[in-house]
Scaffold this active site. Structure first.
Site, short mmCIF file in Angstrom:
data_model
loop_
_atom_site.label_atom_id
_atom_site.label_comp_id
_atom_site.label_asym_id
_atom_site.label_seq_id
_atom_site.Cartn_x
_atom_site.Cartn_y
_atom_site.Cartn_z
N ASP A 97 -9.72 28.77 25.18
CA ASP A 97 -8.27 28.99 25.07
C ASP A 97 -7.98 29.15 23.58
O ASP A 97 -7.98 28.19 22.82
CB ASP A 97 -7.54 27.77 25.66
N LYS B 195 -2.14 34.48 15.77
CA LYS B 195 -2.12 35.18 17.06
C LYS B 195 -0.82 35.96 17.23
O LYS B 195 -0.78 36.95 17.95
CB LYS B 195 -2.29 34.14 18.15
N GLU C 9 -3.65 33.57 30.47
CA GLU C 9 -3.55 32.11 30.38
C GLU C 9 -2.93 31.47 31.63
O GLU C 9 -3.48 30.50 32.15
CB GLU C 9 -2.81 31.73 29.10
N ASP D 242 4.49 28.52 30.99
CA ASP D 242 3.59 28.16 29.88
C ASP D 242 4.34 28.34 28.56
O ASP D 242 4.55 29.46 28.10
CB ASP D 242 2.34 29.06 29.93
#
Ligand code: ADP
Ligand code: MG
Length: 519
Positions: free
Chosen positions: A12, A74, A151, A182
């Site tokens: 992850d 990211k 994810e 999420d």
């Protein structure tokens, strides 16, 4: 053959924290500790002169050498280079992510030996360019990236495993409809899935790649800094290191406010001090609009799935920011049910990725996989075409968003003149009818065309959107399969990838970089 290569590894790669998971002998996922003994590694990289420091120590340096720390990289994936100068150099985001992955690889080696083949997770809402960049970062870090997986899907797989849904022999259950919410440090993703027996089907996905816990932190930073400014007439946000210290204290205060009703933040700057009492209610008030944005996107995704709130069996909370009590409250208000906290918000994504990796290894070994996953694309895929009526460019959508993957579509282009040598196809991703408002995935040049073609010869361009959201293109003309190349504005070339790989991970090049560049 090296037996370590058979290990199923899931990574992850989070905006703020990353984790690596592996399966034990019984096939159960567990998170590996890093060299510091933690399950989560901060996704920060500090350039300390010649030394590159990753993780917890890099986060500490935000208080003293903020300008030399790359964090939240990211969020910048897809750009050609970072605008921040690190050690006097501009790096592509892929390289920074690769340093993070490289630390994870080295630390994992201590526990389970060399790891090579991995699955890396990406936000469901990531576009194709960001997906490719993530795969490239994995390559640079010395891995063979078997697959990338969304994810929320990974979290749903971990949930399914925990519930025994993926266990062999459990069949003919009622399908469960699950909404995965999420909210991490940098991105927000929402996905609606149908889980039946060993089948995981994504019905719809939506999100925001620029919304996460960081934005909640920033609100606190501003609150404290403005209070300081009122008292002392100077602004601690003007000094990057003071700002870095303040951010760390505010992030800590935010966590406290998940557990308690009240906390305070002390700010020291240029020999002066302020202390601000903050209640949970006040914190929720100054961040309400951020939470509202997630609620809006959640409603939109549910609508796209064709379901009602009452059709949902469960709402799964994933990502560290779902620990904020306001998140569960807003979801309970919307849905009328209490969200499920049975999976670890920090580990579920890595665990699901490891389970997916195991499934891929099984499939390669000719075994029946334990479960099956169907995804949808999060953005429409099209080509920039000329509207024959207006003569203006428009986005001709070939694969609309939320189409089950893999999806195929084709479009026939015609040569304009006799003996034409090449055709240029511009591939775009996005919902806008105007191609310039969409993401330019790249240009696909088909050449050479067979010689002496008459004008108006059809050239068929076929797009295959793979299960992982990556695009493959095939071109046919006059019964022949033609060569083509996709050139991407911000992507690293195969050569550059090999050089970065050697530099950052010391791994030799493999064929995969070269193959990828000819997609
Ligand atoms: P990502 O995957 O985007 O890196 P994570 O899922 O690891 O993010 O979540 C990290 C975020 O969760 C950070 O913004 C962090 O501040 C936040 N967070 C972690 N624990 C808590 C808590 N107890 N209360 C509020 N926020 C938290
Ligand atoms: Mg995450």
């Amino acid at each position: 053959m090296n037996s370590a290569k058979r290990l199923a590894i899931g990574i992850d790669l989070g905006t703020t924290f990353s984790a690596v998971a592996c399966l034990d002998d019984l096939g159960r996922p567990y998170t590996l500790d890093n060299a510091e003994g933690d399950k989560l590694t901060p996704s920060a990289v500090f350039f300390d002169h010649a030394e590159v420091v990753v993780g917890k120590e890099a986060v500490k340096a935000i208080a003293t050498d903020a300008s030399q720390v790359a964090e939240c990289t990211k969020r910048k994936v897809g750009e050609r280079v970072l605008d921040q100068l690190l050690g006097g150099r501009q790096y592509p985001p892929e390289a920074i992510l690769a340093w993070i992955l490289n630390k994870l690889r080295i630390d994992a080696r201590q526990q389970v030996g060399d790891i090579d083949q991995v699955v890396i997770t990406v936000p469901a809402y990531f576009d194709e360019v960001r997906r490719k960049a993530t795969q490239d970062a994995g390559y640079i870090a010395g891995f063979e990236v078997m697959d990338i997986i969304n994810e929320p899907t990974a979290a749903a797989i971990a949930y399914g495993f925990q519930q025994g849904i993926t266990a062999a022999g459990k069949h003919n259950r009622q399908p469960q409809h699950v909404l995965v919410y999420d909210l991490g440090g940098g991105t927000f993703d929402v996905t609606i899935m149908r889980i039946r027996d060993d089948d995981f089907v994504t019905l719809a996905t939506d999100g925001d790649v620029q919304l996460g816990g960081r934005d909640w932190d920033e609100r606190l930073v501003d609150l404290v800094a403005e209070d300081f400014l009122r008292q002392h007439g100077i602004d601690p946000r003007d000094d990057p290191n003071a700002r870095g210290r303040l951010w760390r204290d505010c992030e800590d205060a935010k966590r406290t406010l998940s557990a308690r009703n009240q906390t305070n933040v002390v700010c020291d700057y240029q020999g002066r001090t302020s202390r601000l009492e903050i209640s949970r209610a006040r914190f929720q008030e100054i961040t309400q609009d951020l939470l509202d944005r997630t609620a809006f996107t959640t409603r939109q995704a549910l609508q796209a799935s064709g379901l009602e709130w009452s059709d949902l069996d469960r709402i799964l909370l994933v990502g560290g920011s779902t620990r904020m009590p306001a998140v569960a409250d807003v979801l309970a208000d919307l849905s009328g049910m209490a969200p499920d906290r049975s999976i670890s918000p920090d580990e579920a994504v890595a665990h699901g990725a490891a389970l997916h990796a195991a499934q891929l290894l099984d499939r390669h070994a000719g075994k029946t996989p334990a479960f099956h996953v169907t995804n949808v694309n999060s953005h429409s895929l099209g080509v920039a075409a000329t509207d024959p009526r207006t003569n203006r460019p428009r986005n001709a959508i070939l694969i609309p968003r939320n189409t089950p993957l893999p999806a195929r579509a084709q479009r026939v282009f015609k040569t304009q003149k006799a003996g034409q040598k090449s055709i240029l196809v511009q591939v775009v991703e996005g919902e806008s009818p105007a191609p310039e408002d969409c993401l330019q995935l790249g240009k696909c040049t088909v050449r050479p065309l067979p010689p002496d073609l008459p004008a108006q010869t059809p050239v068929e361009v076929r797009f295959a959107y793979e299960e992982n959201g990556r695009l493959q293109v095939q071109v046919q003309c006059a019964g022949q399969e033609l060569q083509h190349e996709i050139t991407r504005d911000n992507s690293l070339t195969a050569d550059q990838l090999d050089r970065w790989r050697e530099y950052i991970s010391g791994a030799p090049p493999t064929a995969s970089a070269g193959q990828r560049s000819s997609e």
